[in-house]
Design an enzyme around this catalytic site. Sequence first.
Site, PDB file in Angstrom:
ATOM      1  N   CYS A   2       0.854  -1.185   0.000  1.00 50.94           N
ATOM      2  CA  CYS A   2       0.000   0.000   0.000  1.00 50.94           C
ATOM      3  C   CYS A   2       0.895   1.242   0.000  1.00 50.94           C
ATOM      4  O   CYS A   2       2.002   1.209   0.539  1.00 50.94           O
ATOM      5  CB  CYS A   2      -0.924   0.134   1.200  1.00 50.94           C
ATOM      6  SG  CYS A   2      -2.011  -1.268   1.442  1.00 50.94           S
ATOM      7  N   ARG A  27       3.335  -0.003  -5.217  1.00 56.98           N
ATOM      8  CA  ARG A  27       3.200  -0.613  -3.893  1.00 56.98           C
ATOM      9  C   ARG A  27       1.870  -1.347  -3.722  1.00 56.98           C
ATOM     10  O   ARG A  27       1.660  -2.049  -2.728  1.00 56.98           O
ATOM     11  CB  ARG A  27       3.296   0.468  -2.810  1.00 56.98           C
ATOM     12  CG  ARG A  27       4.584   1.238  -2.837  1.00 56.98           C
ATOM     13  CD  ARG A  27       4.578   2.293  -1.760  1.00 56.98           C
ATOM     14  NE  ARG A  27       4.512   1.672  -0.465  1.00 56.98           N
ATOM     15  CZ  ARG A  27       5.555   1.244   0.222  1.00 56.98           C
ATOM     16  NH1 ARG A  27       6.757   1.392  -0.275  1.00 56.98           N
ATOM     17  NH2 ARG A  27       5.420   0.694   1.396  1.00 56.98           N
ATOM     18  N   TRP A  74      -3.017  -2.459  -1.557  1.00 52.40           N
ATOM     19  CA  TRP A  74      -2.700  -3.852  -1.900  1.00 52.40           C
ATOM     20  C   TRP A  74      -3.391  -4.665  -0.831  1.00 52.40           C
ATOM     21  O   TRP A  74      -2.978  -4.672   0.322  1.00 52.40           O
ATOM     22  CB  TRP A  74      -1.183  -4.047  -1.870  1.00 52.40           C
ATOM     23  CG  TRP A  74      -0.735  -5.390  -2.341  1.00 52.40           C
ATOM     24  CD1 TRP A  74      -0.479  -5.766  -3.628  1.00 52.40           C
ATOM     25  CD2 TRP A  74      -0.451  -6.535  -1.530  1.00 52.40           C
ATOM     26  NE1 TRP A  74      -0.065  -7.084  -3.651  1.00 52.40           N
ATOM     27  CE2 TRP A  74      -0.036  -7.575  -2.386  1.00 52.40           C
ATOM     28  CE3 TRP A  74      -0.507  -6.803  -0.155  1.00 52.40           C
ATOM     29  CZ2 TRP A  74       0.319  -8.838  -1.932  1.00 52.40           C
ATOM     30  CZ3 TRP A  74      -0.156  -8.066   0.300  1.00 52.40           C
ATOM     31  CH2 TRP A  74       0.258  -9.065  -0.594  1.00 52.40           C
ATOM     32  N   ASN A 100      -0.899   1.944   6.074  1.00 57.67           N
ATOM     33  CA  ASN A 100      -0.119   0.904   5.401  1.00 57.67           C
ATOM     34  C   ASN A 100       0.433  -0.003   6.495  1.00 57.67           C
ATOM     35  O   ASN A 100       1.089   0.478   7.412  1.00 57.67           O
ATOM     36  CB  ASN A 100       1.018   1.549   4.605  1.00 57.67           C
ATOM     37  CG  ASN A 100       2.006   0.521   4.073  1.00 57.67           C
ATOM     38  OD1 ASN A 100       1.632  -0.623   3.814  1.00 57.67           O
ATOM     39  ND2 ASN A 100       3.244   0.917   3.917  1.00 57.67           N
ATOM     40  N   GLY A 101       0.164  -1.301   6.384  1.00 58.59           N
ATOM     41  CA  GLY A 101       0.642  -2.237   7.395  1.00 58.59           C
ATOM     42  C   GLY A 101      -0.467  -3.213   7.755  1.00 58.59           C
ATOM     43  O   GLY A 101      -1.459  -3.338   7.021  1.00 58.59           O
ATOM     44  N   GLU A 486      17.695 -16.103 -10.653  1.00 55.45           N
ATOM     45  CA  GLU A 486      17.221 -14.727 -10.824  1.00 55.45           C
ATOM     46  C   GLU A 486      16.445 -14.582 -12.144  1.00 55.45           C
ATOM     47  O   GLU A 486      15.399 -13.941 -12.198  1.00 55.45           O
ATOM     48  CB  GLU A 486      18.409 -13.755 -10.742  1.00 55.45           C
ATOM     49  CG  GLU A 486      18.110 -12.298 -11.014  1.00 55.45           C
ATOM     50  CD  GLU A 486      17.032 -11.684 -10.116  1.00 55.45           C
ATOM     51  OE1 GLU A 486      16.615 -12.309  -9.142  1.00 55.45           O
ATOM     52  OE2 GLU A 486      16.587 -10.567 -10.442  1.00 55.45           O
ATOM     53  N   LYS A 490      12.544 -13.408 -12.519  1.00 60.79           N
ATOM     54  CA  LYS A 490      12.130 -12.279 -13.359  1.00 60.79           C
ATOM     55  C   LYS A 490      11.017 -12.706 -14.311  1.00 60.79           C
ATOM     56  O   LYS A 490      10.025 -12.023 -14.472  1.00 60.79           O
ATOM     57  CB  LYS A 490      13.287 -11.758 -14.226  1.00 60.79           C
ATOM     58  CG  LYS A 490      14.303 -10.800 -13.703  1.00 60.79           C
ATOM     59  CD  LYS A 490      13.868  -9.495 -13.164  1.00 60.79           C
ATOM     60  CE  LYS A 490      13.328  -9.595 -11.767  1.00 60.79           C
ATOM     61  NZ  LYS A 490      14.258  -9.465 -10.674  1.00 60.79           N
ATOM     62  N   GLU A 493       7.622 -13.336 -12.484  1.00 58.48           N
ATOM     63  CA  GLU A 493       6.902 -12.197 -11.912  1.00 58.48           C
ATOM     64  C   GLU A 493       6.309 -11.257 -12.943  1.00 58.48           C
ATOM     65  O   GLU A 493       5.254 -10.699 -12.707  1.00 58.48           O
ATOM     66  CB  GLU A 493       7.730 -11.452 -10.852  1.00 58.48           C
ATOM     67  CG  GLU A 493       8.939 -10.704 -11.330  1.00 58.48           C
ATOM     68  CD  GLU A 493       9.603  -9.925 -10.182  1.00 58.48           C
ATOM     69  OE1 GLU A 493      10.804  -9.703 -10.260  1.00 58.48           O
ATOM     70  OE2 GLU A 493       8.922  -9.532  -9.222  1.00 58.48           O
ATOM     71  N   HIS A 509      18.682 -35.763 -11.837  1.00 58.86           N
ATOM     72  CA  HIS A 509      18.173 -36.301 -10.574  1.00 58.86           C
ATOM     73  C   HIS A 509      16.672 -36.051 -10.447  1.00 58.86           C
ATOM     74  O   HIS A 509      16.139 -36.041  -9.347  1.00 58.86           O
ATOM     75  CB  HIS A 509      18.935 -35.685  -9.400  1.00 58.86           C
ATOM     76  CG  HIS A 509      20.391 -36.022  -9.427  1.00 58.86           C
ATOM     77  ND1 HIS A 509      20.861 -37.262  -9.070  1.00 58.86           N
ATOM     78  CD2 HIS A 509      21.465 -35.308  -9.832  1.00 58.86           C
ATOM     79  CE1 HIS A 509      22.176 -37.289  -9.225  1.00 58.86           C
ATOM     80  NE2 HIS A 509      22.559 -36.112  -9.693  1.00 58.86           N
ATOM     81  N   LYS A 606       6.076  -3.543  -4.774  1.00 59.06           N
ATOM     82  CA  LYS A 606       7.520  -3.291  -4.780  1.00 59.06           C
ATOM     83  C   LYS A 606       8.157  -3.563  -3.421  1.00 59.06           C
ATOM     84  O   LYS A 606       9.157  -4.257  -3.333  1.00 59.06           O
ATOM     85  CB  LYS A 606       7.773  -1.839  -5.210  1.00 59.06           C
ATOM     86  CG  LYS A 606       9.245  -1.459  -5.286  1.00 59.06           C
ATOM     87  CD  LYS A 606       9.905  -2.094  -6.475  1.00 59.06           C
ATOM     88  CE  LYS A 606      11.364  -1.739  -6.579  1.00 59.06           C
ATOM     89  NZ  LYS A 606      12.068  -2.678  -7.474  1.00 59.06           N
TER      90      LYS A 606
HETATM   91  O1  M6R Z   1      13.294  -4.155  -1.259  1.00 61.40           O
HETATM   92  P1  M6R Z   1      13.887  -5.521  -1.124  1.00 61.40           P
HETATM   93  O2  M6R Z   1      15.184  -5.644  -1.837  1.00 61.40           O
HETATM   94  O3  M6R Z   1      14.001  -5.979   0.299  1.00 61.40           O
HETATM   95  O4  M6R Z   1      12.862  -6.499  -1.836  1.00 61.40           O
HETATM   96  C1  M6R Z   1      13.049  -7.878  -1.802  1.00 61.40           C
HETATM   97  C2  M6R Z   1      12.128  -8.584  -2.755  1.00 61.40           C
HETATM   98  O5  M6R Z   1      10.794  -8.334  -2.420  1.00 61.40           O
HETATM   99  C3  M6R Z   1      12.362  -8.148  -4.204  1.00 61.40           C
HETATM  100  O6  M6R Z   1      13.683  -8.338  -4.595  1.00 61.40           O
HETATM  101  C4  M6R Z   1      11.431  -8.934  -5.151  1.00 61.40           C
HETATM  102  O7  M6R Z   1      11.798 -10.279  -5.179  1.00 61.40           O
HETATM  103  C5  M6R Z   1      11.486  -8.299  -6.544  1.00 61.40           C
HETATM  104  N1  M6R Z   1      10.163  -7.960  -6.971  1.00 61.40           N
HETATM  105  C6  M6R Z   1      12.066  -9.176  -7.570  1.00 61.40           C
HETATM  106  O8  M6R Z   1      12.138  -8.556  -8.798  1.00 61.40           O
END
Ligand code: M6R
Length: 611
Positions: A2, A27, A74, A100-101, A486, A490, A493, A509, A606
């Site tokens: 949020c 967010r 969110w 937010n929280g 990684e 990507k 997501e 395996h 984010k």
């Molecule tokens: O702000 P942060 O680096 O702590 O965030 C960690 C993860 O939430 C963040 O890297 C997330 O996996 C990304 N959306 C990946 O692209």
Amino acid sequence: MCGIVGYIGDKKACPILINGLLRLEYRGYDSSGIATIEGNLLSCLKDKGRVKNLYDLKGIDDLVGTVGIAHTRWATHGKPSKENSHPHLDNSNHFAVVHNGIIENYHELREFLQKEGVSFLSQTDTEVIPNLIHYYYQKDNHTDELKFLRAVNRACQDLKGSFAIEVICQDYPDSMIVVRKDSPLVIGHGNGENYISSDIPAILSFTKDFYLLNDYEFAVLTRDCVDFYDIHLNKIKKDIKNIEWDAASAEKDGFEDFMLKEIFEQPKSVRETIGSRLTKEDCNFDDLSFSKDYLNSIRHIYIVACGTAMHAGLATKPIFEKFCHIPVTVDIASEFRYRNPIIDEHTLCLYISQSGETADTIAALKLAKSKGARTLAISNVIGSSITREADYSIYTHAGPEIAVASTKAYTSQVVLLSILAIYFAEVLGKQNEELNCLKNDILELAEKVEKTLKNISDIKAFAKKVYKETDMFFLGRGSDYTVALEGSLKLKEISYIHSEAYASGELKHGPIALIENDVTVISILTDPKLVEKSISNIQEVITRGAKTLVITNQALDDKKFDSMITIPNTNPLISPILSVIPLQLLAYYISKEKGLDVDKPRNLAKSVTVE
Ligand code: M6R
């Protein structure tokens, strides 16, 4: 998650608030709303859907107040709907709150308030807050100017969980109160006006002067000043922090999406992160004041983070182990915090977080601190929560990262941690020729990142070929395996394609059972010592009909694969910084082919400020 914004000044608040919300949409974006005060009239408009829908809400132009709060949501408690959108008002419509929280004890607070005659209109945890404030406000028989603050303060003492809260009250039309605990909130200070935001970039175009709140600190904002109070309502003093980021860096700057812009910013972010930390002459983290004796006393290093930041930890673990000879465990913050890790004063814990606000990472840091370990935060955001909790902090200089999918933050994290490992090795007196070579290789990186970014046509073509797939596989050995993880994250997501990353040697395996005709397998091959073995693994999937994309810095026969992307050669220890780039671009172009919202993928936010 949020996003919250607030404004108090002499301009109409509504357009400023919507502008701020649009920048905070990363967010959360399932509903949004605004409340303003004009005279003694508190007005509130909200609805389900994206922030831009606010422009079309009936009555939006009538919100002429110069004091206002706003929220983009969110959903956690209660589905996205108009009723569950913020702001939430108390039953008497005196107070409006955005939050937010998560309020963990909202059930019991709700029951208590219901017994007091309060009725609830939403399923949210937030709605208890304005009602609790009103409850304490009513019980206070005084009428002085601190009555509003006392009510907010008293209500906050009943809340368990995390919160960044903005409150306005129609009896106090010229002020706004904010408070935070474990959720982000910054105060931007302007000339005759003040701003609130969940992050700095959202209000950078209005001011570069910020106040940062610690947990349970309260700020009372008026047009001309901000007064700060601790939990006991003693006045406290805060210094302004001037933030150097320029406002343009939080704009798209001609790129179609923030993610693409951020991918192309990597030469700059790598260069700036190297900055003065590593030069031909020097490797410098003297601000950490880690003595040789201290580093010699370290028996174990933990690198703890979530998502992409955790992958940056995986990519750099071999550098610490090789040059410092200290065992390193890389852990997922949400696991680390609940598994009672073995930590004492001989443990050094590194926490990586782009935002510096990730709830699990912050909790994992607090745990290590309580067990006597030294904690070091690696963040991209100056003054973020994690940097205020940690014993030490160092910063990547990636500039604001807006797209939900992290790109330039990852490469900057790998750069910074690599230099940190070199520094530790040097303090420990473990210099050698290999270490010197690594230093030179890091200094050449920015140029090589630039070169890597020149080669995008083959990636685009491959994206066109595979975007309709439902499953893909990523393979690699050593550092290449960490990049496979990684690349797979990507892809998932932002393109919603299911993918798995495997260490190439693990293929037989189990996972090889999934390889059949036309399945896409993406392999990363950058370590000359492992190339032969990796090629044999690729051959095994080709034999079973897989479509293959190979990312490599080796001179391989490209006819063997469906597609091959060649990247510049570098030290295998830092090759993730280059080999990840084609994978970032691949995920990006697949997402574009599918017509998806690259910057705001579904269900994601984010910064993950809840558990
Ligand atoms: O702000 P942060 O680096 O702590 O965030 C960690 C993860 O939430 C963040 O890297 C997330 O996996 C990304 N959306 C990946 O692209």
